[in-house]
Design a protein around this motif. Structure first.
Motif, PDB file in Angstrom:
ATOM      1  N   ASN A 128       3.409  14.775 -10.750  1.00  0.00           N
ATOM      2  CA  ASN A 128       2.622  15.047  -9.512  1.00  0.00           C
ATOM      3  C   ASN A 128       1.165  16.193  -9.800  1.00  0.00           C
ATOM      4  OD1 ASN A 128       4.416  13.358  -8.813  1.00  0.00           O
ATOM      5  ND2 ASN A 128       4.612  13.443  -6.626  1.00  0.00           N
ATOM      6  N   GLY A 143      -1.009   9.730  -2.514  1.00  0.00           N
ATOM      7  CA  GLY A 143      -1.411  10.199  -4.065  1.00  0.00           C
ATOM      8  C   GLY A 143      -0.502  11.162  -5.001  1.00  0.00           C
ATOM      9  N   LEU A 189       0.475   8.860 -13.468  1.00  0.00           N
ATOM     10  CA  LEU A 189       1.362   8.484 -12.488  1.00  0.00           C
ATOM     11  C   LEU A 189       0.896   7.180 -12.115  1.00  0.00           C
ATOM     12  CD1 LEU A 189       2.037  10.896  -9.203  1.00  0.00           C
ATOM     13  CD2 LEU A 189       2.886  10.438 -11.342  1.00  0.00           C
ATOM     14  N   ILE A 235      -0.469  13.868  -4.914  1.00  0.00           N
ATOM     15  CA  ILE A 235      -0.496  15.267  -4.522  1.00  0.00           C
ATOM     16  C   ILE A 235       1.494  15.969  -4.434  1.00  0.00           C
ATOM     17  CG2 ILE A 235       0.022  16.447  -2.086  1.00  0.00           C
ATOM     18  CD1 ILE A 235      -2.585  15.591  -1.272  1.00  0.00           C
ATOM     19  N   ASN A 236       1.805  16.622  -4.955  1.00  0.00           N
ATOM     20  CA  ASN A 236       3.187  17.281  -5.272  1.00  0.00           C
ATOM     21  C   ASN A 236       3.205  17.982  -3.574  1.00  0.00           C
ATOM     22  OD1 ASN A 236       5.001  19.059  -5.428  1.00  0.00           O
ATOM     23  ND2 ASN A 236       5.056  18.980  -7.556  1.00  0.00           N
ATOM     24  N   ALA A 237       4.412  17.595  -2.606  1.00  0.00           N
ATOM     25  CA  ALA A 237       4.342  18.176  -1.268  1.00  0.00           C
ATOM     26  C   ALA A 237       4.622  19.445  -1.647  1.00  0.00           C
ATOM     27  CB  ALA A 237       5.435  16.613  -1.088  1.00  0.00           C
ATOM     28  N   THR A 238       5.659  19.282  -2.361  1.00  0.00           N
ATOM     29  CA  THR A 238       6.211  20.832  -3.055  1.00  0.00           C
ATOM     30  C   THR A 238       5.492  21.772  -3.273  1.00  0.00           C
ATOM     31  OG1 THR A 238       8.313  19.151  -4.298  1.00  0.00           O
ATOM     32  CG2 THR A 238       8.349  22.212  -3.978  1.00  0.00           C
ATOM     33  N   TRP A 266      -3.725   3.020  -3.488  1.00  0.00           N
ATOM     34  CA  TRP A 266      -2.601   3.985  -4.138  1.00  0.00           C
ATOM     35  C   TRP A 266      -1.004   2.365  -4.312  1.00  0.00           C
ATOM     36  CZ3 TRP A 266      -2.584   7.079  -7.693  1.00  0.00           C
ATOM     37  CH2 TRP A 266      -0.890   8.186  -8.200  1.00  0.00           C
TER      38      TRP A 266
HETATM   39  C1  LIG Z   1       4.526  12.383  -6.433  1.00  0.00           C
HETATM   40  O1  LIG Z   1       4.126  10.921  -5.793  1.00  0.00           O
HETATM   41  C2  LIG Z   1       4.695   9.666  -5.492  1.00  0.00           C
HETATM   42  C3  LIG Z   1       4.301   8.832  -5.759  1.00  0.00           C
HETATM   43  O2  LIG Z   1       2.911   9.509  -4.650  1.00  0.00           O
HETATM   44  C4  LIG Z   1       5.990  10.148  -4.225  1.00  0.00           C
HETATM   45  O3  LIG Z   1       6.377   9.013  -3.729  1.00  0.00           O
HETATM   46  C5  LIG Z   1       6.383  11.518  -4.573  1.00  0.00           C
HETATM   47  O4  LIG Z   1       7.049  11.414  -3.212  1.00  0.00           O
HETATM   48  C6  LIG Z   1       6.033  12.262  -5.290  1.00  0.00           C
HETATM   49  N1  LIG Z   1       6.639  13.636  -5.133  1.00  0.00           N
HETATM   50  C7  LIG Z   1       6.925  14.947  -4.675  1.00  0.00           C
HETATM   51  C8  LIG Z   1       7.270  16.145  -5.103  1.00  0.00           C
HETATM   52  O5  LIG Z   1       5.639  14.926  -3.941  1.00  0.00           O
END
Ligand SMILES: *[C@@H]1O[C@H](CO)[C@@H](O)[C@H](O)[C@H]1NC(C)=O
Ligand SMILES: *[C@@H]1O[C@H](CO)[C@@H](O)[C@H](O)[C@H]1NC(C)=O
Ligand SMILES: *[C@@H]1O[C@H](CO)[C@@H](O)[C@H](O)[C@H]1NC(C)=O
Ligand SMILES: *[C@@H]1O[C@H](CO)[C@@H](O)[C@H](O)[C@H]1NC(C)=O
Ligand SMILES: *[C@@H]1O[C@H](CO)[C@@H](O)[C@H](O)[C@H]1NC(C)=O
Ligand SMILES: *[C@@H]1O[C@H](CO)[C@@H](O)[C@H](O)[C@H]1NC(C)=O
Ligand SMILES: *[C@@H]1O[C@H](CO)[C@@H](O)[C@H](O)[C@H]1NC(C)=O
Ligand SMILES: *[C@@H]1O[C@H](CO)[C@@H](O)[C@H](O)[C@H]1NC(C)=O
Length: 463
Positions: free
Chosen positions: A200, A330, A207, A332-335, A458
């Protein structure tokens, strides 16, 4: 009398040659390439090389100066990497075209004579020295423009992980601290987001399966193909006449045109390549439009999933502008984006610099709706950037392209205002009620971004 005016003419001519030679000889020459105005050598052709144009200051109907009575309180720069060698597949293709010319052409005359001994020496994917210098210049220009903030605050630098992008971030940072008088400052970016399958990354698309591999992935090529079949044949015919035995295809004719910008940026001074002179000004404008179509229909508003690729970054921009927690959408890497060490949104952070690619910036500009006034571009009739409401590949994503997202505090207004400046062109921001200086209130700007806030399309990426 006749003799002396001829002498005078010759002298003037020789003088012009000297002036030109000097202009191309020095990268610091104000005339031809400078920190502020970028690349101005042969602008009637070099500003029409699409994404292969070196950065130049784009004409703006609205002055890019900080408006009277306002001060800048926040800036995000989003930058493309600097000029580079062709990508690996393109460099192999160009070399093959040159090899075939050498093997098959029976005579090289006039403007084509240099081809006989021309040696293809370009590498693949890496920044050229000229490209590094342009990134240094961008850092200097940024520091100078935002000095009043930059004197006190360090930029938070993120970059996508490909080598040329990381190096661009480093060279930009180098220019920034050189301008600040802090040579020797640590140049390491704060965050490097890898480019790999499944990662991400808001600064690199990968992706969205339907966009990468589905039918949408061919739209840009198809649009370019329609236009190439119109503009290339007369050029192809001329080249094949001038180079007996070459029998160049349409694609190979475009290869020869591509070599003009690539040989130019491979020169440390950015000296205009001999390939450029094989084509007329009109032909360069046609070529620029060919590149514009590739971006518009491949990654921009002309592709059903183009704008969706930019929604991650736009939500990051909103979080930074409003000092709010990230709205995860989209790519984004939530971590990363919920951690203040890798994605700070506090009020102390006022300068952000992100480094990416042309295709990703095209998607981001589209997700922001910056070119929503542009009607779907014709595949059969050239439209100038002026006609297309400021849209062209060379006006938006040249090498070293940069967009500034500024927050302004102005005496006459209580609310914070926003301006968006793409390569020195102030966007009118009609979509959020932009005033005559291109300013929207922060609130109206963020409200206009519902497409990105809701994640764009998305969901269609995986259906
Ligand atoms: C990375 O993106 C995917 C698709 O949007 C999402 O399902 C997933 O939770 C995301 N992973 C993180 C680590 O944010
Ligand atoms: C042109 O040269 C290539 C070798 O580079 C060769 O494969 C090809 O057959 C040649 N074409 C003609 C028409 O001679
Ligand atoms: C170009 O092709 C020739 C012949 O295959 C090869 O010897 C040469 O190394 C190649 N040059 C580059 C720069 O790729
Ligand atoms: C650009 O940065 C790289 C390090 O990533 C460095 O090796 C190079 O010398 C810099 N370029 C210039 C022109 O200083
Ligand atoms: C998200 O970022 C974390 C921290 O850098 C990393 O370990 C993880 O692999 C990333 N996940 C994705 C899906 O990119
Ligand atoms: C240009 O070509 C693309 C690809 O075929 C197509 O999707 C688009 O609608 C065309 N544009 C116009 C204005 O016809
Ligand atoms: C030129 O190339 C075309 C295919 O692109 C081929 O059909 C034609 O026979 C070639 N002509 C010559 C003289 O080699
Ligand atoms: C731009 O146009 C798209 C497609 O019509 C729309 O979804 C989006 O909301 C518009 N963006 C802005 C900022 O007006």
């Amino acid at each position: 009398m006749a003799y002396s005016s001829l002498t005078l003419l010759l002298l003037v001519f020789a003088g012009l040659l000297v002036v030109n030679a000097q202009a191309y000889a020095s990268p610091k020459s104000k005339k031809c390439d400078s920190v502020n105005r970028g690349y101005q050598c042969d602008p009637s052709i070099s500003h029409f090389w699409g994404q292969y144009s070196p950065y130049f200051s784009v004409p703006s109907e609205i002055s890019a100066d900080v408006p009277h009575g306002c001060s800048i309180s926040f800036v995000q720069i989003l930058s493309r990497h600097g000029a580079r060698d062709p990508t690996a597949s393109k460099t192999a293709q160009y070399n093959e075209t040159v090899n075939e010319i050498h093997a098959n052409v029976t005579s090289f005359k006039g403007a084509y004579a240099f081809l006989k001994t021309f040696e293809y020496t370009l590498g693949a994917d890496q920044l050229s020295v000229f490209g590094q210098q342009a990134m240094i210049n961008s850092g200097i220009k940024f520091y100078d423009r935002y000095k009043h903030l930059a004197e006190h605050v360090d930029p938070f630098v993120r970059t996508s992980g490909q080598e040329r992008v990381v190096e661009s971030a480093v060279n930009w940072t180098q220019g920034f601290y050189d301008a600040k008088g802090e040579k020797g400052h640590d140049l390491t970016p704060s965050v490097i987001i890898p480019e790999a399958d499944g990662v991400n990354n808001t600064l690199n698309h990968v992706l969205c399966t339907a966009f990468e591999d589905g039918a949408d992935s061919n739209i840009g090529d198809n649009a370019q193909g329609i236009w190439a079949d119109i503009f290339v044949p007369p050029i192809q015919e001329r080249l094949n006449k001038a180079l007996p035995g070459a029998n160049l295809t349409i694609d190979q004719t475009i290869d020869i045109m591509d070599l003009c910008p690539f040989e130019t940026v491979a020169n440390t001074q950015g000296k205009i390549s001999e390939f450029c002179g094989l084509f007329s000004e009109d032909e360069w404008h046609q070529y620029g439009y060919y590149q514009t179509l590739g971006k518009y229909y491949g990654y921009g508003p002309g592709n059903p999933l183009g704008p969706t690729q930019g929604v991650g970054f736009v939500n990051e921009l909103i979080a930074r502008l409003t000092n709010s927690p990230i709205n995860i959408q989209g790519s984004i890497n939530a971590t990363l984006d919920t951690n203040p060490a890798t994605f700070p949104v506090d009020k102390k952070h006022k300068l952000f610099a992100d480094f990416s690619h042309d295709n990703d910036m095209t998607g981001i500009f589209s997700a922001l709706g910056l070119y929503n006034a542009t009607r779907p571009l014709s595949n059969t009739t050239i439209e100038t950037a002026q006609q297309a409401y400021g849209y062209s590949a060379s006006w938006t994503v040249p090498f070293g392209a940069r967009a500034y997202f500024e927050k302004l505090q102005c005496h006459a207004e209580k609310e914070e205002l926003v301006r968006v400046i793409v390569n020195d062109r102030v966007q009118p921001l009609k979509q959020c009620g932009g005033d005559k200086l291109g300013r929207c209130t922060l609130d109206a700007f963020v409200k206009s971004l519902s497409f990105a806030k809701e994640g764009g399309h998305w969901a269609s990426c995986f259906s």
